[in-house]
Design a protein around this motif. Sequence first.
Motif, PDB file in Angstrom:
ATOM      1  N   VAL A   1       0.897  -1.384   0.054  1.00 38.04           N
ATOM      2  CA  VAL A   1       0.001  -0.086  -0.004  1.00 38.04           C
ATOM      3  C   VAL A   1       0.736   1.197  -0.175  1.00 38.04           C
ATOM      4  N   VAL A   2       0.719   1.960  -0.997  1.00 33.57           N
ATOM      5  CA  VAL A   2       2.010   2.701  -1.334  1.00 33.57           C
ATOM      6  C   VAL A   2       1.465   4.307  -1.782  1.00 33.57           C
ATOM      7  N   LEU A   3       2.292   5.133  -2.130  1.00 31.91           N
ATOM      8  CA  LEU A   3       1.872   6.489  -2.760  1.00 31.91           C
ATOM      9  C   LEU A   3       2.592   6.429  -4.060  1.00 31.91           C
ATOM     10  N   PRO A   4       1.991   6.916  -5.192  1.00 35.20           N
ATOM     11  CA  PRO A   4       2.483   6.759  -6.334  1.00 35.20           C
ATOM     12  C   PRO A   4       3.335   8.176  -6.740  1.00 35.20           C
ATOM     13  N   THR A   5       4.358   8.416  -6.025  1.00 36.61           N
ATOM     14  CA  THR A   5       5.158   9.547  -6.237  1.00 36.61           C
ATOM     15  C   THR A   5       5.733   9.772  -7.701  1.00 36.61           C
ATOM     16  N   PRO A   6       6.380  10.843  -7.963  1.00 35.46           N
ATOM     17  CA  PRO A   6       6.842  11.002  -9.363  1.00 35.46           C
ATOM     18  C   PRO A   6       7.778   9.820 -10.149  1.00 35.46           C
ATOM     19  N   GLY A   7       8.605   9.237  -9.159  1.00 38.29           N
ATOM     20  CA  GLY A   7       9.569   8.069  -9.347  1.00 38.29           C
ATOM     21  C   GLY A   7       9.083   6.929  -9.475  1.00 38.29           C
ATOM     22  N   ALA A   8       7.500   6.632  -9.141  1.00 39.66           N
ATOM     23  CA  ALA A   8       7.117   5.365  -9.019  1.00 39.66           C
ATOM     24  C   ALA A   8       6.782   4.879 -10.562  1.00 39.66           C
ATOM     25  N   PRO A   9       6.593   3.342 -10.531  1.00 42.77           N
ATOM     26  CA  PRO A   9       6.471   2.794 -11.769  1.00 42.77           C
ATOM     27  C   PRO A   9       5.099   3.158 -12.186  1.00 42.77           C
ATOM     28  N   PRO A  10       4.906   3.293 -13.551  1.00 41.00           N
ATOM     29  CA  PRO A  10       3.732   3.970 -14.005  1.00 41.00           C
ATOM     30  C   PRO A  10       2.536   2.819 -14.001  1.00 41.00           C
ATOM     31  N   VAL A  11       1.439   3.237 -14.136  1.00 39.09           N
ATOM     32  CA  VAL A  11       0.444   2.219 -13.855  1.00 39.09           C
ATOM     33  C   VAL A  11       0.359   1.312 -15.107  1.00 39.09           C
ATOM     34  N   THR A  12       1.139   1.499 -16.229  1.00 39.43           N
ATOM     35  CA  THR A  12       1.104   0.613 -17.347  1.00 39.43           C
ATOM     36  C   THR A  12       2.172  -0.295 -17.191  1.00 39.43           C
ATOM     37  N   ASP A  13       3.211  -0.413 -16.062  1.00 39.09           N
ATOM     38  CA  ASP A  13       4.356  -1.172 -15.788  1.00 39.09           C
ATOM     39  C   ASP A  13       3.863  -2.776 -15.852  1.00 39.09           C
ATOM     40  N   PRO A  14       4.496  -3.611 -16.756  1.00 35.37           N
ATOM     41  CA  PRO A  14       3.748  -4.853 -16.877  1.00 35.37           C
ATOM     42  C   PRO A  14       4.399  -5.778 -15.550  1.00 35.37           C
ATOM     43  N   ARG A  15       5.125  -5.175 -14.747  1.00 38.02           N
ATOM     44  CA  ARG A  15       5.574  -6.028 -13.638  1.00 38.02           C
ATOM     45  C   ARG A  15       4.596  -5.954 -12.475  1.00 38.02           C
ATOM     46  N   PHE A  16       3.544  -5.081 -12.469  1.00 38.42           N
ATOM     47  CA  PHE A  16       2.773  -4.923 -11.611  1.00 38.42           C
ATOM     48  C   PHE A  16       1.421  -4.597 -11.914  1.00 38.42           C
ATOM     49  N   GLU A  17       0.497  -4.934 -10.902  1.00 36.44           N
ATOM     50  CA  GLU A  17      -1.107  -4.511 -10.888  1.00 36.44           C
ATOM     51  C   GLU A  17      -1.193  -3.358  -9.987  1.00 36.44           C
ATOM     52  N   GLN A  18      -1.504  -2.126 -10.323  1.00 36.11           N
ATOM     53  CA  GLN A  18      -1.800  -1.044  -9.274  1.00 36.11           C
ATOM     54  C   GLN A  18      -3.167  -0.231  -9.533  1.00 36.11           C
ATOM     55  N   HIS A  19      -3.796  -0.070  -8.310  1.00 39.52           N
ATOM     56  CA  HIS A  19      -5.129   0.363  -8.145  1.00 39.52           C
ATOM     57  C   HIS A  19      -5.438   1.244  -7.110  1.00 39.52           C
ATOM     58  N   PRO A  20      -6.161   2.335  -7.412  1.00 39.48           N
ATOM     59  CA  PRO A  20      -6.214   3.276  -6.529  1.00 39.48           C
ATOM     60  C   PRO A  20      -7.019   2.494  -5.063  1.00 39.48           C
ATOM     61  N   VAL A  21      -6.880   2.988  -3.883  1.00 42.75           N
ATOM     62  CA  VAL A  21      -7.690   2.419  -2.861  1.00 42.75           C
ATOM     63  C   VAL A  21      -8.308   3.790  -2.011  1.00 42.75           C
TER      64      VAL A  21
END
Length: 304
Positions: free
Chosen positions: A146-166
Amino acid sequence: MIDLRRLRVLRVLAQHGTITATAATLHLTPSAVSQQLKLLGRELGVKLLDHEGRLVRLTPAARVLLEHADVLTAQWERACAELAAHEHEVTGTLRVCGVSSALAALVAPVLPRLHAAHPRLQVEVTEEESADCYELLLTGQSDLAVVLPTPGAPPVTDPRFEQHPVLDDPQDLLVPDGHRLARPEGVELAEAAGEDWIVKTHHNDSYPLLTAACAAAGFAPRVRLEVKEWYAVSAFVAEGLGVCLLPRLVPLPSRYAVARIPLRGTPVPTRRLITCVRRGSSGHPAVGAALAALRDVAAALTAA
């Protein structure tokens, strides 16, 4: 056949660029990293690294392999999830990581729910900054963040992760009692442009969020004191040594004479908390149960 654990080593090397940094991330020795990559190349019958003095460079074959690595890894995660779904009971260990305020507000209330529904599921929790949480997921040391998508975070399209707003968490301005900006009706962030700011500027998710909010308000914050923990930050604010942005999820310590002031105007500074898992793993019963419980807790907080 290849060992996906060795493929993970190659992915981390591609991200960090050196054997030493890869070893530190994976908690291995540099020689162990080199050996894993040699074995991976031998399994595939290709050369993966070119050595240039003490540095290494990925070969064209290694880059071709990396193009398939994300798909292979995600498919393996899906296979593990489907196998686990055939069990009659959710068991094993779920490893969760996140930033401190998210752990306190979201993860802590989730744990009793998970224990009541799945008493044989063990949950381990680690507090880290967002960038470190992505690393823990990538290296297999955590299952859910459970993280904060700061400017250096992987983009939501990064194929390594599934990211969803909570959860969207507004930020307030914290000032000493009696301060000129201590107005209960709220202030605009631009009114604090001339203030000293209290925030740790390195390895701290709050700093890029502060600079982004201030930039949107038309100024750059003047940081005078580098303090991270909210309890300590509140103490310095109470002494009139500066102001800070305080997430609404973070409770105020009662002993300090400070005022939490809502921010008005457009845009209002807000942190977006997101859940992140390795791509393909969200169907795992333990991961899915935790994600559902997090959504329920977040909905209750939003409605409160």
